[in-house]
Design a protein around this motif. Sequence first.
Motif, short mmCIF file in Angstrom:
data_model
loop_
_atom_site.label_atom_id
_atom_site.label_comp_id
_atom_site.label_asym_id
_atom_site.label_seq_id
_atom_site.Cartn_x
_atom_site.Cartn_y
_atom_site.Cartn_z
N SER A 158 0.85 -1.19 0.00
CA SER A 158 0.00 0.00 0.00
C SER A 158 0.89 1.23 0.00
CB SER A 158 -0.92 -0.01 1.21
OG SER A 158 -0.23 0.41 2.36
N LEU A 159 0.32 2.35 -0.45
CA LEU A 159 1.09 3.59 -0.55
C LEU A 159 1.52 4.10 0.81
CD1 LEU A 159 -1.05 5.28 -3.36
CD2 LEU A 159 1.11 4.01 -3.59
N SER A 160 0.95 3.56 1.87
CA SER A 160 1.33 3.93 3.24
C SER A 160 2.62 3.26 3.67
CB SER A 160 0.22 3.54 4.20
OG SER A 160 -1.04 3.79 3.66
N VAL A 204 6.10 11.55 -0.95
CA VAL A 204 5.09 12.06 -1.90
C VAL A 204 3.75 11.33 -1.78
CG1 VAL A 204 6.85 12.79 -3.60
CG2 VAL A 204 5.64 10.61 -3.92
N PHE A 205 3.77 10.13 -1.22
CA PHE A 205 2.49 9.40 -1.12
C PHE A 205 1.65 9.84 0.08
CE2 PHE A 205 5.01 5.83 -3.28
CZ PHE A 205 4.64 6.26 -4.54
N ARG A 206 2.19 10.75 0.88
CA ARG A 206 1.44 11.15 2.08
C ARG A 206 0.07 11.71 1.75
NH1 ARG A 206 5.94 13.51 6.38
NH2 ARG A 206 6.61 11.44 7.04
N PHE A 233 -5.07 1.70 18.38
CA PHE A 233 -5.40 1.28 17.02
C PHE A 233 -4.16 0.81 16.29
CE2 PHE A 233 -9.04 3.87 18.00
CZ PHE A 233 -10.09 3.27 17.32
N ARG A 234 -4.24 -0.36 15.67
CA ARG A 234 -3.16 -0.78 14.78
C ARG A 234 -3.16 0.15 13.58
NH1 ARG A 234 -2.96 -2.50 9.06
NH2 ARG A 234 -0.77 -3.06 8.83
N VAL A 235 -1.95 0.61 13.18
CA VAL A 235 -1.84 1.41 11.97
C VAL A 235 -0.75 0.85 11.06
CG1 VAL A 235 -2.66 3.58 12.97
CG2 VAL A 235 -0.21 3.02 13.10
N GLN A 236 -0.86 1.18 9.78
CA GLN A 236 0.24 0.96 8.86
C GLN A 236 1.36 1.95 9.24
OE1 GLN A 236 -1.21 0.05 4.66
NE2 GLN A 236 -2.78 1.46 5.37
N PRO A 237 2.59 1.68 8.81
CA PRO A 237 3.71 2.54 9.24
C PRO A 237 3.74 3.88 8.52
CG PRO A 237 4.51 0.87 7.75
CD PRO A 237 3.04 0.59 7.94
N SER A 238 2.76 4.73 8.78
CA SER A 238 2.64 6.01 8.09
C SER A 238 2.47 7.13 9.11
CB SER A 238 1.42 5.95 7.16
OG SER A 238 0.78 7.20 7.06
N GLU A 239 3.28 8.16 8.97
CA GLU A 239 3.20 9.29 9.91
C GLU A 239 1.84 9.97 9.83
OE1 GLU A 239 5.40 10.04 12.28
OE2 GLU A 239 6.43 8.24 11.58
N ASN A 286 3.59 20.91 4.08
CA ASN A 286 4.88 21.08 3.41
C ASN A 286 5.29 19.85 2.61
OD1 ASN A 286 5.15 23.64 4.31
ND2 ASN A 286 6.48 23.13 6.04
N ASP A 287 4.96 18.66 3.12
CA ASP A 287 5.31 17.42 2.40
C ASP A 287 4.44 17.24 1.16
OD1 ASP A 287 7.02 16.75 4.49
OD2 ASP A 287 5.38 15.78 5.59
N VAL A 288 3.18 17.60 1.32
CA VAL A 288 2.19 17.23 0.30
C VAL A 288 2.01 18.34 -0.73
CG1 VAL A 288 -0.29 16.85 0.04
CG2 VAL A 288 0.97 15.62 1.80
N GLY A 289 2.08 19.59 -0.30
CA GLY A 289 1.96 20.72 -1.23
C GLY A 289 0.52 21.16 -1.40
N GLN A 290 0.29 22.46 -1.23
CA GLN A 290 -1.06 23.00 -1.37
C GLN A 290 -1.60 22.79 -2.78
OE1 GLN A 290 -2.85 24.41 1.30
NE2 GLN A 290 -4.54 24.16 -0.17
#
Length: 328
Positions: free
Chosen positions: A91-93, A101-103, A168-174, A313-317
Amino acid sequence: TAAAVAALSLGVTAGVASAACDPGEMVIKFAHVTNADKHPKGIAAQMFADRVNEEMNGKVCVEVYPNSTLYDDDKVLEAMLQGDVQMAAPSLSKFEQFTKVFRIFDLPFMFKNIAAVDEFQMSDTGKAMKESMTRRGLLGLQFWHNGMKQISANKPLIEPGDAAGLKFRVQPSEVIKAQFEALKANPQPMAFSEVYGALQTGVVDGQENTWSNIYGQKFFEVQNGTTETNHGIIDYMVVTSTDWWDSLPEDVRTQLGTILEEVTVSRNAEVDKVDQDARAAILAAGGVIRELTPEQRQDWVDAMKPVWSQFLNDVGQDNIDAAQAINA
Ligand code: LMR
């Protein structure tokens, strides 16, 4: 050979990959973590293998390893860089260590449905994302869809406040961690293959996932119920090693790319159906699904959406604006 294809489907039924590749055939190992026959990714991976094994018979042979039988997603990308596996579709996460960029895909309520995700990925920005990790040795070949995420726990979740204090279990995504922190809940990153056991034993109280994963991993059996929030998405990137891909003879690379693209187009068109079939199967098996009123769902939007500003900042407006324009 036809025998190889038959052996492959037998092996998959038994939960292990056992394509009897012929001597002299180049072997491509495709590792993933879901089931092989009731899941958008599992079905697509198997269709890709079946077509390659038939159309490139004698030259190339794909072995699919479903259900984390070869690698969990937290190991598969390193294994790919080592040359131990050639293809995967995390998954993209799961690319957090390689790119940010996948955030955008993890931000809650960013995309209203999978059609919007598809349109974004087909834009120039989306297409360029497939090459965002080439400097790190990974090349994205295609995006594969899954579906919208829902939330389950060991107690009913109606209002966002119901999640407060739960693990909650999460995928390793900030981004996903921040999303649960916004609910005053505790996110616990964990491999997909460990989630059922962790829910069953109470190591975690809840999780978020798509209908096909909640059904395929039987999470609904060890949860009080699932709340239909449609608050986010799970989508995949079919990924390979740039070194390995570049090393292929050009005709082989072209044919693999063409088959993969055709499989992608045909399976991505079916994901909503696979998703709804899984939802219906959960109900048929006695699982509880809670629907929200528009007002209740808006409370989840209000609780989660502030997370966007943390990742601006990571994702961009400009990318956020593009995604919102597609939703409109
Ligand atoms: C998860 O870890 O929950 C998902 O990414 C699993 C998957 O591949 O759908």
